[in-house]
Each structure stands twice: as structure tokens, then as C-alpha cells.
Design a protein around this motif. Sequence first.
Motif, PDB file in Angstrom:
ATOM      1  N   LYS A   1       0.853  -1.180   0.000  1.00 33.62           N
ATOM      2  CA  LYS A   1       0.000   0.000   0.000  1.00 33.62           C
ATOM      3  C   LYS A   1       0.895   1.238   0.000  1.00 33.62           C
ATOM      4  CE  LYS A   1      -3.828   2.229   2.442  1.00 33.62           C
ATOM      5  NZ  LYS A   1      -4.714   2.178   3.635  1.00 33.62           N
ATOM      6  N   LEU A   2       0.860   1.981  -1.112  1.00 32.53           N
ATOM      7  CA  LEU A   2       1.704   3.164  -1.287  1.00 32.53           C
ATOM      8  C   LEU A   2       0.848   4.418  -1.398  1.00 32.53           C
ATOM      9  CD1 LEU A   2       4.153   1.689  -3.949  1.00 32.53           C
ATOM     10  CD2 LEU A   2       4.874   2.535  -1.718  1.00 32.53           C
ATOM     11  N   PRO A   3       1.418   5.607  -1.120  1.00 35.44           N
ATOM     12  CA  PRO A   3       0.689   6.858  -1.364  1.00 35.44           C
ATOM     13  C   PRO A   3       0.282   6.967  -2.836  1.00 35.44           C
ATOM     14  CG  PRO A   3       2.664   7.271  -0.062  1.00 35.44           C
ATOM     15  CD  PRO A   3       2.749   5.845  -0.514  1.00 35.44           C
ATOM     16  N   GLY A   4      -0.846   7.602  -3.095  1.00 37.43           N
ATOM     17  CA  GLY A   4      -1.424   7.624  -4.441  1.00 37.43           C
ATOM     18  C   GLY A   4      -0.488   8.065  -5.532  1.00 37.43           C
ATOM     19  N   GLU A   5       0.361   9.072  -5.277  1.00 34.51           N
ATOM     20  CA  GLU A   5       1.228   9.607  -6.331  1.00 34.51           C
ATOM     21  C   GLU A   5       2.424   8.717  -6.630  1.00 34.51           C
ATOM     22  OE1 GLU A   5       0.443  11.015  -3.505  1.00 34.51           O
ATOM     23  OE2 GLU A   5      -0.212  13.102  -3.724  1.00 34.51           O
ATOM     24  N   PHE A   6       2.584   7.639  -5.845  1.00 38.14           N
ATOM     25  CA  PHE A   6       3.803   6.838  -5.988  1.00 38.14           C
ATOM     26  C   PHE A   6       3.499   5.356  -6.250  1.00 38.14           C
ATOM     27  CE2 PHE A   6       4.783  10.602  -3.538  1.00 38.14           C
ATOM     28  CZ  PHE A   6       5.935  11.055  -4.162  1.00 38.14           C
ATOM     29  N   GLN A   7       2.371   5.102  -6.916  1.00 34.55           N
ATOM     30  CA  GLN A   7       2.014   3.726  -7.263  1.00 34.55           C
ATOM     31  C   GLN A   7       3.018   3.095  -8.223  1.00 34.55           C
ATOM     32  OE1 GLN A   7      -0.504   1.984  -5.832  1.00 34.55           O
ATOM     33  NE2 GLN A   7      -0.722   3.809  -4.542  1.00 34.55           N
TER      34      GLN A   7
ATOM     35  N   GLN B   1      14.232 -11.053  -1.447  1.00 33.28           N
ATOM     36  CA  GLN B   1      14.828 -11.085  -0.111  1.00 33.28           C
ATOM     37  C   GLN B   1      14.100 -12.007   0.862  1.00 33.28           C
ATOM     38  OE1 GLN B   1      16.527  -7.144   1.328  1.00 33.28           O
ATOM     39  NE2 GLN B   1      15.128  -6.390  -0.247  1.00 33.28           N
ATOM     40  N   PHE B   2      12.770 -12.144   0.708  1.00 32.25           N
ATOM     41  CA  PHE B   2      12.017 -12.903   1.691  1.00 32.25           C
ATOM     42  C   PHE B   2      11.827 -14.374   1.309  1.00 32.25           C
ATOM     43  CE2 PHE B   2      10.930  -8.638   3.052  1.00 32.25           C
ATOM     44  CZ  PHE B   2      10.904  -8.763   4.432  1.00 32.25           C
ATOM     45  N   GLY B   3      11.782 -14.686   0.045  1.00 28.13           N
ATOM     46  CA  GLY B   3      11.667 -16.092  -0.348  1.00 28.13           C
ATOM     47  C   GLY B   3      10.274 -16.657  -0.192  1.00 28.13           C
ATOM     48  N   ARG B   4       9.777 -16.751   1.053  1.00 27.40           N
ATOM     49  CA  ARG B   4       8.435 -17.276   1.318  1.00 27.40           C
ATOM     50  C   ARG B   4       7.771 -16.443   2.402  1.00 27.40           C
ATOM     51  NH1 ARG B   4       8.578 -23.275   3.071  1.00 27.40           N
ATOM     52  NH2 ARG B   4       6.319 -23.010   3.043  1.00 27.40           N
ATOM     53  N   GLY B   5       6.435 -16.496   2.424  1.00 25.39           N
ATOM     54  CA  GLY B   5       5.669 -15.781   3.439  1.00 25.39           C
ATOM     55  C   GLY B   5       4.689 -14.808   2.813  1.00 25.39           C
ATOM     56  N   LYS B   6       3.685 -14.433   3.583  1.00 26.21           N
ATOM     57  CA  LYS B   6       2.758 -13.383   3.150  1.00 26.21           C
ATOM     58  C   LYS B   6       3.292 -12.071   3.707  1.00 26.21           C
ATOM     59  CE  LYS B   6      -2.044 -11.824   3.100  1.00 26.21           C
ATOM     60  NZ  LYS B   6      -1.896 -11.445   1.683  1.00 26.21           N
ATOM     61  N   ILE B   7       3.734 -11.189   2.839  1.00 30.42           N
ATOM     62  CA  ILE B   7       4.382  -9.949   3.225  1.00 30.42           C
ATOM     63  C   ILE B   7       3.414  -8.790   2.972  1.00 30.42           C
ATOM     64  CG2 ILE B   7       6.489  -8.585   3.047  1.00 30.42           C
ATOM     65  CD1 ILE B   7       6.930 -11.581   3.645  1.00 30.42           C
ATOM     66  N   THR B   8       3.066  -8.051   4.029  1.00 27.05           N
ATOM     67  CA  THR B   8       2.178  -6.897   3.924  1.00 27.05           C
ATOM     68  C   THR B   8       2.981  -5.631   4.199  1.00 27.05           C
ATOM     69  OG1 THR B   8       0.309  -8.224   4.686  1.00 27.05           O
ATOM     70  CG2 THR B   8       0.045  -5.843   4.718  1.00 27.05           C
ATOM     71  N   VAL B   9       2.969  -4.710   3.240  1.00 28.53           N
ATOM     72  CA  VAL B   9       3.766  -3.475   3.342  1.00 28.53           C
ATOM     73  C   VAL B   9       2.820  -2.275   3.322  1.00 28.53           C
ATOM     74  CG1 VAL B   9       5.646  -2.117   2.361  1.00 28.53           C
ATOM     75  CG2 VAL B   9       5.638  -4.606   2.096  1.00 28.53           C
ATOM     76  N   SER B  10       2.986  -1.395   4.297  1.00 33.22           N
ATOM     77  CA  SER B  10       2.196  -0.169   4.369  1.00 33.22           C
ATOM     78  C   SER B  10       3.143   1.021   4.433  1.00 33.22           C
ATOM     79  CB  SER B  10       1.279  -0.179   5.598  1.00 33.22           C
ATOM     80  OG  SER B  10       0.598   1.053   5.733  1.00 33.22           O
ATOM     81  N   VAL B  11       3.011   1.957   3.466  1.00 28.20           N
ATOM     82  CA  VAL B  11       3.879   3.127   3.399  1.00 28.20           C
ATOM     83  C   VAL B  11       3.011   4.377   3.542  1.00 28.20           C
ATOM     84  CG1 VAL B  11       5.554   4.413   2.033  1.00 28.20           C
ATOM     85  CG2 VAL B  11       5.491   1.913   1.883  1.00 28.20           C
ATOM     86  N   LYS B  12       3.337   5.214   4.536  1.00 32.54           N
ATOM     87  CA  LYS B  12       2.590   6.447   4.787  1.00 32.54           C
ATOM     88  C   LYS B  12       3.499   7.652   4.578  1.00 32.54           C
ATOM     89  CE  LYS B  12      -0.438   4.224   8.174  1.00 32.54           C
ATOM     90  NZ  LYS B  12      -0.891   4.225   9.598  1.00 32.54           N
ATOM     91  N   LEU B  13       2.995   8.631   3.846  1.00 31.53           N
ATOM     92  CA  LEU B  13       3.739   9.861   3.554  1.00 31.53           C
ATOM     93  C   LEU B  13       3.080  11.029   4.267  1.00 31.53           C
ATOM     94  CD1 LEU B  13       5.792  11.606   1.937  1.00 31.53           C
ATOM     95  CD2 LEU B  13       4.113  11.622   0.073  1.00 31.53           C
TER      96      LEU B  13
END
Length: 293
Positions: A37-43, A56-68
Amino acid sequence: MVESMTGFGRAQVQAEGYSVETEIRSVNNRYCDVSIKLPGEFQHLEQPVRSSLQQQFGRGKITVSVKLEQIQALAPRISINKEMAASYYKALTELGETLNIPDKPGYRELLSFNDIFSREGMSEEEQTLISGIIQQSVDEATVLTLNMRRNEGAELAKDLFDRLDQIDRITGEILLLSEGRASDARTKLQERVTTLLSDDSYDKERLELEIALLADKLDITEEIVRLRSHLVFFREALQGQQSAGRKLNFLMQEMLREINTIGSKSYSAEIAHKVVDVKEIIEIIREQIQNLV
């Protein structure tokens, strides 16, 4: 050392009046599933960030949240459509002349027309700056998440080594209980058959063959050797590569296969109880390794 699929990392980077906070959460998954999840202007950063995280992670469910967040108030850049303002002024002047209004239009009248003014968006330089801040924040959060996964993996490995030692110890006890059991069974069977068949009318060679086959079925030495071999390979996998989850799962299934065979061959209550103990430990191992990359 092996790596867990569970981890968390949070990083905040500030520069040039902007603040970017990134949170990364990692949980179990059969594959590497990355949600960003990225800020709208940086999709446009989503694909490169996703590719980097998958490597880098190989396996797993990775959830990323970026707030500007803009932490420093900056004067907004206003753009004025001079041609449109001139058109409005001309139209108002002509209307005043038609209606015999003595006052000419001024700034106050023009301010009522919102489409004359517009706020400019981010400049290319600002977008480049913020993109760099976002990337730095994601990188720092990634390092923290990976460190947590590795630390948890080390703790899981320590627990698994203890479980393997338990299986090794119980297997040794089973081996001691089984030694001489086949020979004793053969002797007892011969004595019982001899008692039942007091004459010599039966085929002695055939009887010896059947007794030998029965004794071989009762022998669990081969299964114990294979089980201990799997224990060795399991330890090596824990110490060797980070992405060992699938290999450990295979070895666990083979260990379960051998202990089941030992249980089916054992007509001893003592051995049967120890087989149950080993199967309980293997079940715990099965649950543990589901969390390993």
C-alpha cells in the motif's frame, strides 16, 4: 541457519520537510505473496518494491504499508490562468456598462471565479526526492523484518534440535528393547510348534523358512538405522541453508514413515508406548517447521 516466516519491522525516514513511515508484517504462506500500500502519487514504485521483497524474503505473506506526511508547512504554488481572468474581467465590464453600473469590476469580483486559480502538484524534483525517501524507509523496515525472522528462526532451530535429541534417545531405548526379540520369538515359536506336532510328519525345512521370515518381519534394525539417518540430515538442513522448510517437511514425513513401520512390527507394549512418544514429538516438529522459510 533457518529463517522463520514471522516477522515485523517499522522504519521512519525524514528529509526536506517530508516523513515516510513503512511497516512490514510477515506471516506464514506457502509462497511469497507481497501486498503493498503506497501513497497515491507513488504507485509506480509498487513493482520494483515487490520484486525486491520477493527476492529477499523467499516465502511468506508480506504486507507493506507506506505512509507519507508533510511535516514542514510549505507555501503552496498557485497558478493563475491570466487569459481566463481577462475574459471574466471583460465580461463583467461589458455587463456593468449594459446595466449602467458605475463601478468597474475589481479583484474581489474576480476571486469568486475558482477556475482562475489552481494549485500546482509536486514538481519532478519533489517526486524524485520522496521516491528516494520511500525506498530508504522500505529498505530499513525490510532489514528489521528479516532480522526478526532470522532471530525467530534461530529460536525455532534450537527447539527443533532438542526435539531431535529426544527422538534419538527414545530410538536408542527402542533398539535396546528390540535386541534379541526376533531370536526369542523364533525359539518360542519352534517350541510351540514342536509341542503341537509331536510326530515328525511336518516339513521341517518349510517350518524353518516360515520362522525365519517371521523373525525378519519382527526385526526393526533397518528402520531404526534409516530413522537415525533422517535425524542426521534434519540437523544438517537446520544448520546449512536458510530456505530449508520444504526439505525439512520431506524429512519429517520420512521419519514418521519409519516410526510407523517400527510400530507395526513391534508386538511389545513397551516399544508401542515409545513409538507413540516419538510420533507426538514428530507432530510438534511438523507444526514448527510450517513456520520456516
